[in-house]
Design an enzyme around this catalytic site. Structure first.
Site, PDB file in Angstrom:
ATOM      1  N   LYS A 120       0.841  -1.144  -0.056  1.00 46.21           N
ATOM      2  CA  LYS A 120       0.049   0.044  -0.014  1.00 46.21           C
ATOM      3  C   LYS A 120       0.768   1.211   0.067  1.00 46.21           C
ATOM      4  O   LYS A 120       0.403   2.432  -0.490  1.00 46.21           O
ATOM      5  CB  LYS A 120      -0.877   0.034   1.301  1.00 46.21           C
TER       6      LYS A 120
ATOM      7  N   SER B 232       0.749 -10.079  -0.503  1.00 48.16           N
ATOM      8  CA  SER B 232       0.512  -8.567  -0.569  1.00 48.16           C
ATOM      9  C   SER B 232       0.711  -7.978   0.635  1.00 48.16           C
ATOM     10  O   SER B 232       0.998  -6.596   0.828  1.00 48.16           O
ATOM     11  CB  SER B 232      -1.001  -8.394  -1.259  1.00 48.16           C
TER      12      SER B 232
END
Length: 419
Positions: A64, A318
């Protein structure tokens, strides 16, 4: 590796290859190229080489930071002076808070009231003002939007913005640099920020050499908004069911993300809660990697047989931000899903020696006892009975069956808690 020629035209909505390359130069100020580790175990299971893209080892613990920093870097001086606001239960919050600190921008982050304490503390440690509001993320998003309207702070979306998508797509460029002959990339999906960036960047770069790369998205079955949206031809809101994968639990795909996914992603599959828990345990044991449930979705799809082998495959891990208490529960669930943890309830005659007899049977089949609860109190029990709840470690499906069969052969009728 920068592209020298001008590639401002794109076959997809959203950023061009030039814009992904430009984002890469910006993101390089804060995001490190994360390791890519070949997994022999997963390669054997899958029938093709499997390489793990370890974005769980990225700064702030997830990808992110890429999109957040790229978006904030594009703000004007006037916008920076107004500050930024975001809403998130974890990874986006930390990415925005970190990016804002690095760029000298004041950040206010709205988080749900029940957010995990480690995520709350990490976000605040990056210098953001953290406001707890709402019991679910949708309510938190509304509070952040109201704050932006009242104060003039710039709202930073978690996935539905070209700058965010361009930042996330830098991960795809890294994959092609490290594995130029990659055939398949498996990506977790929530709102679609990561997969839209990765898919577009990879397919545009690969097309320069006349290649194609298969992109497969993975959603949690309890939070899968993309399959019905693709079937309807437009972003469609769904009702979420409880899922351990809070990082990809999104009710509705982003509008721009949906347009890119529809054109650039080849297939979307779903995985169960047990699949993700099993994948997390495997990554801990085999790869020595701490990965959150959403981050393990790609590996879960491989283990579940939801993806077919087609050459070298990269699975993106992720994120690795997980509450230790949730990890404890997920590990237990993952062990149970792998038939390595067995919970039984056995009704016993209330007379001396019965507990010892059960222990003897379990020892005879080499089942290690983890926990025992022995009680005379319970609804539906006869006065001459006691209830024994016992948890044991098993070595897999065959050993699990051996334990149950041994107890039944001795005249007991064990009730397995997942049957």
């Amino acid at each position: 590796m920068a592209i020298a020629t001008d590639h401002t035209r794109t076959p997809f909505a959203g950023p061009s290859l030039d814009e992904f390359e430009a984002a890469r130069a910006i993101v390089a100020h804060v995001a490190q190229p994360t390791p890519m580790e070949t997994s022999r175990f997963l390669s054997d299971v899958f029938g093709a080489p499997v390489i793990l893209k370890c974005e769980n080892l990225q700064r702030t613990g997830s990808y992110k930071i890429r999109g957040a920093y790229n978006r904030l870097s594009k703000l004007s001086a006037e916008e920076r002076a107004r500050g930024v606001v975001a809403a998130s239960a974890g990874n986006h919050a930390q990415g925005v808070a970190f990016a804002a600190r690095e760029l000298g921008i004041h950040a206010t982050i709205f988080m749900p009231v029940g957010v995990a304490i480690p995520k709350f503390q990490a976000t605040r440690a990056y210098g953001a003002d953290v406001v707890l509001s709402g019991s679910v993320v949708d309510e938190t998003l509304e509070a952040a939007a109201d704050f932006a309207a009242e104060t003039g702070a710039v709202l930073i979306p978690p996935f539905d913005h070209p700058d965010v998508i361009a930042g996330q797509g830098t991960l795809g460029l890294e994959i092609l640099d490290e594995v130029p002959d990659v055939a398949t990339v498996i990506v977790p999906i929530g709102g679609g920020g990561l997969i839209s960036g990765v898919a577009s960047a990879i397919k545009q770069r690969a097309a320069l050499s006349g290649r194609t790369v298969r992109i497969i998205g993975v959603q949690a079955a309890n939070a899968a908004a993309y399959p019905p949206s693709l079937a309807a031809g437009a972003p469609t809101e769904i009702s979420l069911t409880g899922t351990i994968a809070d990082g990809i639990a999104v009710r509705r795909p982003g509008a721009l993300n949906f347009e890119i996914v529809r054109e650039a992603v080849d297939e979307i599959v779903t995985v169960s809660e047990d699949d993700m828990a099993r994948a997390m345990v495997l990554l801990l044991e085999r790869a020595k990697l701490v990965v959150e449930p959403a981050g393990a979705a790609g590996v879960a799809a491989i283990l579940a047989g939801s993806v077919t082998a087609d050459g070298k495959t990269v699975a993106i891990l992720s994120g690795g931000n997980i509450d230790p208490l949730l990890m404890q529960r997920v590990i237990s669930q993952g062990l149970a899903a792998s038939d390595r943890y067995l919970k039984l309830t056995i009704m016993l005659p209330d007379r001396p020696g019965q507990l010892a007899r059960i222990a003897e049977i379990l020892a005879g089949v080499n089942a290690n006892v983890v926990e025992v609860l022995h009680t005379r109190h319970g609804r539906g029990m006869q006065l001459s009975q006691v209830e024994l709840d016992v948890s044991v470690e098993t070595r897999g499906t065959d050993h699990r069956r051996q334990v149950i069969d041994a107890l039944r052969a001795a005249g007991y009728d064990p009730v397995v808690d997942d049957e």
